[in-house]
Motif scaffolding. Structure first.
Motif, PDB file in Angstrom:
ATOM      1  N   ASP A  89       0.733  -0.836   0.155  1.00 20.70           N
ATOM      2  CA  ASP A  89      -0.102  -0.203  -0.039  1.00 20.70           C
ATOM      3  C   ASP A  89       1.164   1.063   0.508  1.00 20.70           C
ATOM      4  O   ASP A  89       1.350   1.535   0.665  1.00 20.70           O
ATOM      5  CB  ASP A  89      -0.971  -0.325   1.066  1.00 20.70           C
ATOM      6  N   GLU A  90       0.822   1.882  -1.259  1.00 23.16           N
ATOM      7  CA  GLU A  90       2.123   3.312  -1.385  1.00 23.16           C
ATOM      8  C   GLU A  90       0.919   4.697  -1.222  1.00 23.16           C
ATOM      9  O   GLU A  90       2.112   5.767  -0.402  1.00 23.16           O
ATOM     10  CB  GLU A  90       2.233   3.344  -2.701  1.00 23.16           C
ATOM     11  N   GLY A  91      -0.142   4.458  -0.339  1.00 24.07           N
ATOM     12  CA  GLY A  91      -0.698   5.071   0.268  1.00 24.07           C
ATOM     13  C   GLY A  91      -0.799   6.286  -1.186  1.00 24.07           C
ATOM     14  O   GLY A  91      -1.012   8.092  -0.534  1.00 24.07           O
ATOM     15  N   SER A 118       2.072  -1.619   4.443  1.00 22.49           N
ATOM     16  CA  SER A 118       2.010   0.119   3.836  1.00 22.49           C
ATOM     17  C   SER A 118       3.822   0.993   4.228  1.00 22.49           C
ATOM     18  O   SER A 118       4.120   0.325   4.659  1.00 22.49           O
ATOM     19  CB  SER A 118       0.655   0.302   4.044  1.00 22.49           C
ATOM     20  N   TYR A 119       3.589   1.093   2.977  1.00 24.60           N
ATOM     21  CA  TYR A 119       5.037   2.137   3.263  1.00 24.60           C
ATOM     22  C   TYR A 119       4.676   3.646   4.044  1.00 24.60           C
ATOM     23  O   TYR A 119       5.402   3.798   5.496  1.00 24.60           O
ATOM     24  CB  TYR A 119       4.675   3.990   2.521  1.00 24.60           C
ATOM     25  N   GLU A 120       3.446   3.852   4.695  1.00 28.66           N
ATOM     26  CA  GLU A 120       3.303   4.650   6.669  1.00 28.66           C
ATOM     27  C   GLU A 120       3.979   3.681   7.536  1.00 28.66           C
ATOM     28  O   GLU A 120       4.476   4.699   7.705  1.00 28.66           O
ATOM     29  CB  GLU A 120       1.894   4.129   6.996  1.00 28.66           C
ATOM     30  N   TRP A 125       6.560   8.088   5.856  1.00 31.22           N
ATOM     31  CA  TRP A 125       5.671   8.895   4.530  1.00 31.22           C
ATOM     32  C   TRP A 125       4.300   7.917   3.599  1.00 31.22           C
ATOM     33  O   TRP A 125       5.413   6.342   2.942  1.00 31.22           O
ATOM     34  CB  TRP A 125       6.952   8.603   3.566  1.00 31.22           C
ATOM     35  N   THR A 126       3.490   8.692   3.263  1.00 41.33           N
ATOM     36  CA  THR A 126       2.320   8.225   1.730  1.00 41.33           C
ATOM     37  C   THR A 126       3.271   8.954   0.480  1.00 41.33           C
ATOM     38  O   THR A 126       3.671   9.809   0.513  1.00 41.33           O
ATOM     39  CB  THR A 126       1.592   8.160   2.593  1.00 41.33           C
ATOM     40  N   CYS A 143       9.132   5.484  -5.206  1.00 40.15           N
ATOM     41  CA  CYS A 143       7.874   4.841  -5.191  1.00 40.15           C
ATOM     42  C   CYS A 143       8.604   3.599  -5.867  1.00 40.15           C
ATOM     43  O   CYS A 143       8.983   2.660  -4.830  1.00 40.15           O
ATOM     44  CB  CYS A 143       7.051   5.237  -6.073  1.00 40.15           C
TER      45      CYS A 143
END
Lengths: 343, 409
Positions: A89-91, A118-120, A125-126, A143
């Motif tokens: 999940d890159e946000g 997820s990046y978060e 950071w998203t 990314c």
């Protein structure tokens, strides 16, 4: 006079294969497509019996088709593999959250376990926040680098032996062309290999079973099999350099359909002069991930983001590694150069 | 001579302490572009000339492939790049300094009018124009109609062994010897023979046109023309006693050729197709001395120093972008170059420094199999993508619906 299928000659042909131009009926096309992937897997010896394999799923057509075909072949030819879905999940609002819903539906349809990283949670950071700082030109670098690490971390959490990604023939050909245009000889050598080395402890080897499948055929397969996938482009991608290589490749394909395989073949057969400096694999001193320099690229990019210097990871940055490691502040001139962002 | 003592270049004042000969190519180009809208001072012209000639001699001197007194055939197509090369050779041979070029040149031009469908009068007109240019240089020249390729012996597609292995150390010895004897033992440039324009039989022209017409795609036709052209040049070099062949491909043209080769699947032969020297024919070595010049630099030089050249159409002139892969690649590279000015030089550096031929030639025994047409080593050893191509064909040819039904129950 309706055209008959050129393989079974019994049914009417419903499509023309982009790769070969043959007219085929649905079942023959499915069979040809699946059988070619099976031959790719067998001849390159991608998997061993009893391995657990993580399928990198984004909800898009490539990974959905990959998940479907892997499941089908696993049962048909008794590979004996344990399959799992892994998603990142890159946000990116409006894109990734929708495609993740598709992945969750896939999980139920194929009855495979799913893990989302997820990046978060990994970096803090998203992609939305990153683009706000970096702008629209170099965001694909962030990314891509983060996703690679995220996939590996997810794979270690899932405890799988291998990851397989949905890279298709068009992707590999575009990468070859991009690396030629950028003059990146090191990547040029590595980008056409179908699976990465599995020597290092901290890295899970990854492979591309769809390496020789044309993107058009993947779309046809997904359409005729009525597979559930998410078909929108990433909202931040229009300005990527890869777009140029992609347009060129699409034009090439329209002139001569076998060009995609020709480009891959050229990439595989390029030989490099002896004595050209190649990067040596080591580990990052901060996070322990593999890296050819003191700090891995993800750490450098993160450092740039955290310090408010978005250009730190873009362009040549190895002379900053020592300063970053020892937590020294950068000089005024350096800060000024790295902060400048053109929108 | 320090160009930059002149104050007319405001944005280059920072670089003003160096002579233009030490400027990078892109700096020269930017400067020239600025000068387009202003009168070009004489001092700059002379400095630019030095810069241009210096690059030519530097590339020959660095590679040490052309030995003093050797006979070298210059392949001139009439286009700006090869005519510029001709002028460089003239300049290089005429200088009195000890940095004079020391080989014996001859010029070859291939008349491809049959391939484009030109009439006999048009072809004769073009040839007459070029003949005037060649006669002005004073070198021996050969006008070869492409139809001659139909009469070539089979030996042209054989790799002849090179007469003697000439290692780099022999170069220094040869130069030393030449300087000592003052070049008196080496063959002098011949007096140009009175060359009549060769007559071509109409049946040959028809046969050639039939051959080219039997090729269905423009891409393949261009490739075939390239092969025929090279064979004719190599044959001429062999029969007239030349040991080196100079081709006038510029940096831009070679970058386009590189991308085209990759798109056609010729990755294994890249280093030979686009490198500085190409030794696939054994006794004749192909050399590309213009590979350091971008098309723009050549154009500026030709304009500033009135180098004569003739515009001759080729098979893909005035065709749409997607007519052939070569045409598509050319428009792609030129468009990309406007957005990213370092594209051509990056691609060029890839071949000059980082790639090599796949199979090194071993003297004596034939180390690796060679393709019949292009004489490069074969790349058909069973690798991943080739296995896959075989599998694709195999599967679609078999009658497999029966097996499919069995398998999916």
């Amino acid at each position: 006079m309706p055209v008959q299928c050129s393989s079974c000659s019994e049914k009417r042909a419903v499509l023309k294969r982009p790769k070969t131009g043959h007219s085929l009926c649905k079942e023959c096309f499915f069979w040809a497509f699946e059988e070619e992937i099976h031959q790719t897997i067998v001849s390159a010896k991608l998997f061993k019996t009893g391995e657990s394999v993580g399928i990198a799923a984004s909800g898009g057509k490539d990974s959905t088709v990959l998940a479907h075909v892997m499941k089908v072949l696993n049962e048909r030819y008794s590979y004996g593999l344990e399959l799992m879905l892994l998603s990142v999940d890159e946000g990116i609002t409006g894109y990734r959250d929708d495609s993740l819903e598709t992945v969750k539906r896939n999980q139920q349809q194929y009855e495979l376990p799913l893990k989302i990283v997820s990046y978060e949670e990994l970096y803090g950071w998203t992609m939305d926040a990153i683009v706000k700082q970096v702008g629209l030109k170099n965001n694909c670098t962030f990314c891509g680098v983060f996703r690679r690490q995220a996939l590996d971390r997810g794979a270690i959490m899932l405890k799988v032996d291998k990851i397989c990604t949905g890279h298709n023939a068009d992707d590999v050909a575009e990468t070859v062309l991009m690396n030629v245009l950028r003059g990146d000889i090191a990547r040029l050598r590595r980008c056409t290999t179908i699976s990465t080395d599995s020597e290092n402890e901290g890295v899970v080897p990854r492979c591309k079973p769809l390496k020789y499948a044309y993107e058009k055929e993947i779309v046809l397969y997904a359409y005729f099999k009525k597979l559930d996938y998410f078909s929108t482009e990433c909202i931040y991608s229009p300005n990527a350099y890869r777009g140029y290589a992609r347009t060129y490749l699409k034009d090439l394909e329209s002139v001569r359909p076998s060009s995609i395989m020709d480009v891959i073949h050229s990439g595989e057969n390029l030989s490099v002069r002896e004595g050209v400096k190649m990067p040596v694999q080591g580990t990052c001193s901060r996070c322990g991930y593999i890296s050819s320099q003191k700090l891995c690229k993800a750490c450098v990019l993160l450092e740039g983001l955290n310090r408010g210097l978005p250009k730190l990871g873009i362009g040549k940055h190895h002379r900053f590694h020592d300063k970053i490691l020892s937590q020294q502040p950068l000089t005024e001139e350096e800060e000024r150069k790295l902060k400048a962002v053109d929108f | 001579m320090l160009l930059c003592q002149v104050d007319f270049l405001p944005q280059w004042r920072r670089a003003a302490q160096k002579c233009v000969c030490t400027w990078r190519s892109c700096e020269v180009l930017a400067c020239l572009q600025w000068l387009c809208s202003h009168p070009v001072p004489v001092s700059f012209r002379l400095c630019f000339k030095d810069f241009f000639i210096h690059k030519f001699k530097a590339v020959l001197g660095k590679n040490r492939i052309i030995f003093p007194g050797e006979k070298v055939l210059l392949a001139v197509s009439g286009g700006p790049s090869s005519c510029s090369m001709l002028r460089q050779v003239q300049e290089g041979l005429s200088q009195k300094a000890n940095k004079k070029l020391r080989f014996v040149p001859g010029v070859a031009f291939i008349d491809e009018g049959a391939a484009i469908g030109q009439s006999v009068e048009e072809r004769q007109r073009t040839v007459a124009e070029l003949q005037a240019v060649f006669q002005a240089t004073g070198f021996p020249f050969y006008i070869l109609p492409l139809e001659q390729v139909l009469d070539l012996p089979a030996s042209v597609v054989a790799t002849n062994p090179s007469p003697s292995e000439q290692p780099a150390s022999a170069y220094k010895a040869a130069v030393h010897h030449f300087v000592e004897t003052d070049g008196s033992n080496f063959p002098r440039p011949q007096e140009p023979k009175k060359t009549l324009l060769p007559r071509v039989q109409e049946s040959h022209t028809l046969m050639l046109q039939q051959l080219l017409g039997s090729v269905k795609t423009l891409t393949a036709r261009e490739e075939l023309l390239n092969t025929l052209r090279q064979h004719l040049l190599v044959h001429t070099a062999r029969t007239e006693g030349y040991s080196k062949l100079m081709l006038g491909d510029s940096c831009t043209r070679l970058a386009v050729k590189l991308l085209t080769s990759i798109s056609l699947g010729r990755g294994a032969q890249l280093a030979q197709d686009t490198g500085f020297s190409d030794s696939r024919y054994g006794d004749i070595i192909l050399v590309r001395p213009m590979r350091d010049y971008s098309a723009k630099e050549v154009a500026y030089y030709n304009h500033l120093f009135t180098v004569p050249y003739v515009v001759i159409p080729s098979v893909d002139t005035k065709t749409v972008d997607k007519a052939s892969i070569q045409r598509l690649t050319e428009s792609f590279v030129t468009k990309l170059q406007t957005d990213f000015p370092s594209t051509v030089s990056t691609i060029y550096r890839l071949t000059s420094e980082k790639l090599q031929t796949a199979c090194r030639k071993r003297s004596g025994a034939d180390g690796c199999d060679r393709c019949l047409l292009c004489l490069c080593s074969l790349d058909t050893a069973v690798g991943e993508s080739l296995t896959h191509t075989g599998v694709t064909v195999h599967i679609t040819v078999l009658h497999f619906s029966f097996i499919y039904k069995q398998g999916c129950t």
